[in-house]
Structure formats: C-alpha cells, structure tokens
Enzyme design. Structure first.
Site, PDB file in Angstrom:
ATOM      1  N   ASP A 161      63.962  42.237  33.003  1.00 50.25           N
ATOM      2  CA  ASP A 161      65.271  42.305  33.670  1.00 50.25           C
ATOM      3  C   ASP A 161      66.209  43.166  32.824  1.00 50.25           C
ATOM      4  O   ASP A 161      66.280  43.024  31.606  1.00 50.25           O
ATOM      5  CB  ASP A 161      65.863  40.905  33.866  1.00 50.25           C
ATOM      6  CG  ASP A 161      66.998  40.906  34.868  1.00 50.25           C
ATOM      7  OD1 ASP A 161      66.837  40.295  35.942  1.00 50.25           O
ATOM      8  OD2 ASP A 161      68.046  41.526  34.590  1.00 50.25           O
TER       9      ASP A 161
ATOM     10  N   HIS B 159      57.427  44.629  50.489  1.00 46.31           N
ATOM     11  CA  HIS B 159      58.879  44.417  50.593  1.00 46.31           C
ATOM     12  C   HIS B 159      59.206  43.371  51.649  1.00 46.31           C
ATOM     13  O   HIS B 159      58.820  43.503  52.798  1.00 46.31           O
ATOM     14  CB  HIS B 159      59.582  45.732  50.973  1.00 46.31           C
ATOM     15  CG  HIS B 159      61.060  45.563  51.211  1.00 46.31           C
ATOM     16  ND1 HIS B 159      61.999  45.894  50.272  1.00 46.31           N
ATOM     17  CD2 HIS B 159      61.746  45.068  52.268  1.00 46.31           C
ATOM     18  CE1 HIS B 159      63.210  45.606  50.737  1.00 46.31           C
ATOM     19  NE2 HIS B 159      63.076  45.097  51.954  1.00 46.31           N
TER      20      HIS B 159
ATOM     21  N   GLY C  50      73.822  34.009  44.935  1.00 48.20           N
ATOM     22  CA  GLY C  50      74.213  35.254  44.270  1.00 48.20           C
ATOM     23  C   GLY C  50      73.127  36.313  44.283  1.00 48.20           C
ATOM     24  O   GLY C  50      73.067  37.172  43.393  1.00 48.20           O
TER      25      GLY C  50
ATOM     26  N   THR D  93      71.354  39.578  44.606  1.00 53.50           N
ATOM     27  CA  THR D  93      71.914  40.948  44.607  1.00 53.50           C
ATOM     28  C   THR D  93      70.895  41.995  45.027  1.00 53.50           C
ATOM     29  O   THR D  93      71.272  43.059  45.490  1.00 53.50           O
ATOM     30  CB  THR D  93      72.463  41.321  43.213  1.00 53.50           C
ATOM     31  OG1 THR D  93      71.419  41.183  42.247  1.00 53.50           O
ATOM     32  CG2 THR D  93      73.648  40.457  42.818  1.00 53.50           C
TER      33      THR D  93
ATOM     34  N   HIS E  93      62.024  38.429  44.710  1.00 49.79           N
ATOM     35  CA  HIS E  93      61.529  38.487  43.334  1.00 49.79           C
ATOM     36  C   HIS E  93      61.721  37.117  42.691  1.00 49.79           C
ATOM     37  O   HIS E  93      62.611  36.358  43.083  1.00 49.79           O
ATOM     38  CB  HIS E  93      62.285  39.558  42.530  1.00 49.79           C
ATOM     39  CG  HIS E  93      63.770  39.433  42.628  1.00 49.79           C
ATOM     40  ND1 HIS E  93      64.480  39.873  43.727  1.00 49.79           N
ATOM     41  CD2 HIS E  93      64.674  38.889  41.788  1.00 49.79           C
ATOM     42  CE1 HIS E  93      65.761  39.613  43.545  1.00 49.79           C
ATOM     43  NE2 HIS E  93      65.914  39.008  42.370  1.00 49.79           N
TER      44      HIS E  93
HETATM   45  P1  AMP Z   1      69.081  38.519  42.022  1.00 53.48           P
HETATM   46  O1  AMP Z   1      70.506  38.271  41.677  1.00 53.48           O
HETATM   47  O2  AMP Z   1      68.243  37.275  42.050  1.00 53.48           O
HETATM   48  O3  AMP Z   1      68.948  39.337  43.287  1.00 53.48           O
HETATM   49  O4  AMP Z   1      68.484  39.330  40.803  1.00 53.48           O
HETATM   50  C1  AMP Z   1      68.458  40.709  40.680  1.00 53.48           C
HETATM   51  C2  AMP Z   1      68.103  40.998  39.264  1.00 53.48           C
HETATM   52  O5  AMP Z   1      67.670  42.346  39.151  1.00 53.48           O
HETATM   53  C3  AMP Z   1      69.295  40.847  38.290  1.00 53.48           C
HETATM   54  O6  AMP Z   1      68.982  39.878  37.290  1.00 53.48           O
HETATM   55  C4  AMP Z   1      69.453  42.247  37.699  1.00 53.48           C
HETATM   56  O7  AMP Z   1      69.801  42.220  36.334  1.00 53.48           O
HETATM   57  C5  AMP Z   1      68.066  42.848  37.915  1.00 53.48           C
HETATM   58  N1  AMP Z   1      68.024  44.295  38.032  1.00 53.48           N
HETATM   59  C6  AMP Z   1      68.791  45.090  38.822  1.00 53.48           C
HETATM   60  N2  AMP Z   1      68.438  46.371  38.672  1.00 53.48           N
HETATM   61  C7  AMP Z   1      67.417  46.403  37.774  1.00 53.48           C
HETATM   62  C8  AMP Z   1      66.620  47.441  37.198  1.00 53.48           C
HETATM   63  N3  AMP Z   1      66.804  48.730  37.520  1.00 53.48           N
HETATM   64  N4  AMP Z   1      65.673  47.104  36.291  1.00 53.48           N
HETATM   65  C9  AMP Z   1      65.489  45.799  35.946  1.00 53.48           C
HETATM   66  N5  AMP Z   1      66.187  44.785  36.471  1.00 53.48           N
HETATM   67  C10 AMP Z   1      67.145  45.064  37.363  1.00 53.48           C
HETATM   68 ZN    ZN Z   2      61.854  46.709  48.418  1.00 56.43          ZN
END
Ligand code: AMP
Ligand code: ZN
Length: 117
Positions: free
Chosen positions: A30, A46, A92, A94, A99
């Site tokens: 992450d 996806h 939350g 994002t 994942h």
């Molecule tokens: P969520 O809030 O569960 O959707 O988690 C999304 C996660 O993706 C967050 O913890 C971000 O820090 C992580 N994230 C976003 N962009 C990247 C990236 N390019 N490489 C690695 N992690 C990422």
């Molecule tokens: Zn995707």
C-alpha cells in the site's frame, strides 16, 4: 484502457511494488501504509463491490484468501494479520476495484469505532 488504478497497476501501466503475482491475483505494498506492513491483495478480475461479485469473481477472491497461508513467510504473516475489505461510503472505500487490505508486522489495535459519535 480502463480508468481503474488497480487495473492499470495490474497491466503495468502504473508502477507499484508488487510482492506477489499469479494468474488470478497480485499483491502490492500500500502506497500509504496504516501498519508496519500493509499490503493490498487484488484479484485480477475487475469488480467494484462485494455486492456485485459474480460466481467467477467469488472464486478468485476465495482463491486469494486461501493462498495467504502459503505466502506467510514472504509477507511476514507469522505473528498474525488483519484482513479488511472496505465497501462503500461508510467504510471509506476509495478504489472501486475490490481489494483486501492485509496488515501485519506488529500488534494491531482493534479500535472502538463508536467513539466520536
Ligand atoms: P480503500 O480505501 O479500501 O478503497 O483502499 C484503497 C487503498 O489503495 C488505500 O489504502 C490507498 O493507500 C491505496 N492506494 C491507492 N493508490 C495506490 C497505488 N498507486 N499504489 C499502492 N496503493 C495505492
Ligand atoms: Zn480495476
């Protein structure tokens, strides 16, 4: 190409620290870790939400979960770990490509989320 950041990482269009990959899923570090070790386990297929999961998606997700014990020393899971899936606004979420957060490498607090209400 898809607009999805994890699809782009999967396809190599965006760089990432991949620590594991096979034909069904990959694991990256992450970018904004919330624990000493914080990985994202990402099915290659996806789909946005658990609620949109097809039987084939579910198979890839269960495959990923069952793979974790095998990856224990690679990821440093020996002391225990926490898995989190954020679904939707309250959680939350994002990135809308399902994942699993894998957090480990330290004792993990289990906060009382009702505080602050
Ligand atoms: P969520 O809030 O569960 O959707 O988690 C999304 C996660 O993706 C967050 O913890 C971000 O820090 C992580 N994230 C976003 N962009 C990247 C990236 N390019 N490489 C690695 N992690 C990422
Ligand atoms: Zn995707």
């Amino acid at each position: 190409m898809s607009d999805c950041i994890f699809c782009k990482i999967r396809d190599g269009a965006i760089p990432s620290e991949k620590v594991y990959e096979d034909d069904k899923m990959f694991i990256i570090k992450d970018i904004d870790p919330k624990a000493k070790r914080h990985y994202l386990m990402i099915p290659k297929r996806h789909f946005k939400l658990l609620s949109e999961m097809t039987p084939a998606d579910a198979e890839d997700l269960s495959y990923s979960l069952k793979k974790l014990p095998e990856l224990s020393s690679l990821l440093g899971l020996e002391g225990g770990y926490r898995l989190v899936i954020n679904q939707g606004d309250d959680a939350g979420q994002t990135v809308f490509h399902l994942h699993v957060h894998v957090m480990c490498g330290q004792p993990l607090d289990f906060p009382d989320l009702r505080k602050g209400k």
